[in-house]
Enzyme design. Structure first.
Site, PDB file in Angstrom:
ATOM      1  N   GLU A   1      45.855  -7.388 131.958  1.00 16.62           N
ATOM      2  CA  GLU A   1      46.446  -8.424 131.112  1.00 16.62           C
ATOM      3  C   GLU A   1      46.280  -8.027 129.645  1.00 16.62           C
ATOM      4  O   GLU A   1      45.210  -8.175 129.061  1.00 16.62           O
ATOM      5  CB  GLU A   1      45.808  -9.775 131.407  1.00 16.62           C
ATOM      6  CG  GLU A   1      46.066 -10.245 132.842  1.00 16.62           C
ATOM      7  CD  GLU A   1      45.317 -11.516 133.193  1.00 16.62           C
ATOM      8  OE1 GLU A   1      45.704 -12.597 132.691  1.00 16.62           O
ATOM      9  OE2 GLU A   1      44.342 -11.428 133.957  1.00 16.62           O
TER      10      GLU A   1
ATOM     11  N   LYS B   1      44.816 -10.428 126.617  1.00 16.83           N
ATOM     12  CA  LYS B   1      43.504 -11.075 126.642  1.00 16.83           C
ATOM     13  C   LYS B   1      42.672 -10.617 125.447  1.00 16.83           C
ATOM     14  O   LYS B   1      42.669  -9.436 125.088  1.00 16.83           O
ATOM     15  CB  LYS B   1      42.762 -10.730 127.950  1.00 16.83           C
ATOM     16  CG  LYS B   1      43.375 -11.364 129.180  1.00 16.83           C
ATOM     17  CD  LYS B   1      42.452 -11.274 130.375  1.00 16.83           C
ATOM     18  CE  LYS B   1      41.294 -12.234 130.246  1.00 16.83           C
ATOM     19  NZ  LYS B   1      40.451 -12.262 131.455  1.00 16.83           N
TER      20      LYS B   1
ATOM     21  N   GLU C   1      38.149  -6.197 129.036  1.00 14.88           N
ATOM     22  CA  GLU C   1      38.714  -7.489 129.424  1.00 14.88           C
ATOM     23  C   GLU C   1      40.191  -7.380 129.793  1.00 14.88           C
ATOM     24  O   GLU C   1      40.706  -8.184 130.565  1.00 14.88           O
ATOM     25  CB  GLU C   1      38.538  -8.513 128.301  1.00 14.88           C
ATOM     26  CG  GLU C   1      37.107  -8.972 128.092  1.00 14.88           C
ATOM     27  CD  GLU C   1      36.605  -9.873 129.215  1.00 14.88           C
ATOM     28  OE1 GLU C   1      37.439 -10.379 129.981  1.00 14.88           O
ATOM     29  OE2 GLU C   1      35.384 -10.070 129.312  1.00 14.88           O
TER      30      GLU C   1
END
Length: 382
Positions: free
Chosen positions: A321, A324, A330
């Site tokens: 993602e 993020k 992350e």
């Protein structure tokens, strides 16, 4: 060696392995799910994702972080079990029956039974937010949402729970000393556990050995051979960090007389990329953790304090993602790239799909080789 592996018998054995693989991996369908996060601007349309999971993987459980209508429609008639999430900021409003009824009317009723919604999670890691309004509203919100489900006769199929960060434990090492943080144990977690028991719902946790590992404990976190950690109270030795985390939660539940509550792993995973110099973060290690995780939770071995069990487990996450916030890791927990090719292989893609891709590549290689040979022959003729 080429001749040995190119015999009719070898081809027959290969075909048998492809046919038998779904039998060996059928436990994945009941046990292993994936977290489908959408904090990104490069993800494929939900309808493609749903079709891909249904047709090309063994994944039959998906957890969403909201109740996205496009995604819920996409999973209709796929047979995949879907968990939806109520955002943290809606929890205080959810304590009002009229709001809970409205939430069910908008986010559940239009999609069932075509979409197999099996669980609603109220918030995420609420106790760890330290937001007093959210914390005191959590159990009342769950109870009110349950009443709204009962009113629509949805309570038999849809269960309500909420995931917890392991920070809810004040003690966790050794695992036998696991207990919930004082104050929260009696005033929040005990009523919550009473609700879960009454509704036959699981206690959900987000254990991440990755975040608790260091250079010295990497083997312990990755299920590799290691000296283990001895618990003097139980005289049991722990050979991996996940078991220790699960048993610490079990000990905390047992302290409140709720050891009968099922434990579900709502999130766990390992990033495939990190910041420069970050140890223990690469594609190979991420693949190693998730592959061994699947083997372990499906094995039926259980943990030292919970033997002979499997654990419903949701890997974080389906995709990387890119939007993020936070460190690089992350944004790199994904199992698949946006084009739905694996970031690494952990055995959740159907063998026939993997074989088809390999055969396509092999066919392209052969075509190029044949063309070069033809050109060479033509040149020799001249």
């Amino acid at each position: 060696m080429d001749k040995v592996f190119n015999t009719p018998l070898a081809h027959l054995l290969g075909a048998l392995l492809v046919l038998l693989a779904p039998i060996f991996l059928q436990g994945v369908e009941g046990t292993i799910g994936v977290n489908y996060g959408t904090v990104a601007d490069d993800l494929p349309p939900p309808v493609q994702v749903a079709s891909f999971l249904r047709d090309s993987t063994f994944i039959r459980r998906v957890r969403l972080f909201d109740a996205n209508p496009e995604i819920l429609k996409a999973f209709a008639r796929t047979g995949i079990s879907v968990t939806v999430n109520v955002p943290n900021d809606l929890i205080p409003q959810l304590t009002m029956l009229s709001f809970a009824q409205q939430w069910v009317e908008i986010n559940v009723l239009p999609y069932v039974p075509a979409t197999n919604i099996v669980r609603i999670l109220v918030g995420n890691e609420v106790i760890s937010t330290a937001n007093k309004l959210l914390i005191v509203s959590l159990v009342p919100a769950m109870e009110t949402l349950q009443a709204a489900l009962v009113e629509k006769s949805l309570d038999r199929h849809i269960r309500i729970s909420t995931p917890h960060f392991l920070g809810i434990l004040s003690n966790s090492s050794p695992p036998s000393t696991g207990k919930f943080r004082p104050g929260y144990d009696i005033h929040v977690l005990k009523p919550l556990l009473e609700f879960l028991r009454a509704t036959n719902s699981p206690f959900m946790i987000n254990p991440y050995p990755f975040f608790d590992s260091s250079d010295n404990t990497l083997d312990y976190a990755l299920f590799r051979p290691n000296p283990g950690v001895f618990d003097e109270t139980t005289q049991l030795t722990y050979t991996n960090m996940l078991d220790a985390q699960l048993d610490a939660v079990f000990s905390a539940l047992k302290l409140l007389d709720f050891e009968d509550i099922e434990i579900v792993i709502a999130e766990t995973g390992w990033p495939s990329r990190g910041d420069p110099g970050q140890a223990g973060v690469d594609t190979g290690i991420a693949a190693e953790y998730n592959k061994k995780l699947i083997q372990h939770v499906m094995s039926g071995i259980g943990t030292p304090l919970m033997p002979n069990r499997t654990f419903e487990t949701y890997i974080f996450a389906l995709f990387n993602e890119d939007l993020k916030p936070g460190p690089t890791c992350e944004r790199n927990f994904g199992l698949f790239k946006p084009d739905m090719t694996p970031v690494y292989d952990i055995g959740i893609v159907h063998p026939r799909v993997a074989n088809a891709a390999a055969n396509t590549d092999h066919s392209h290689t052969n075509s190029r080789t044949n063309l070069l040979l033809l050109l060479l022959v033509c040149l020799m003729c001249f």
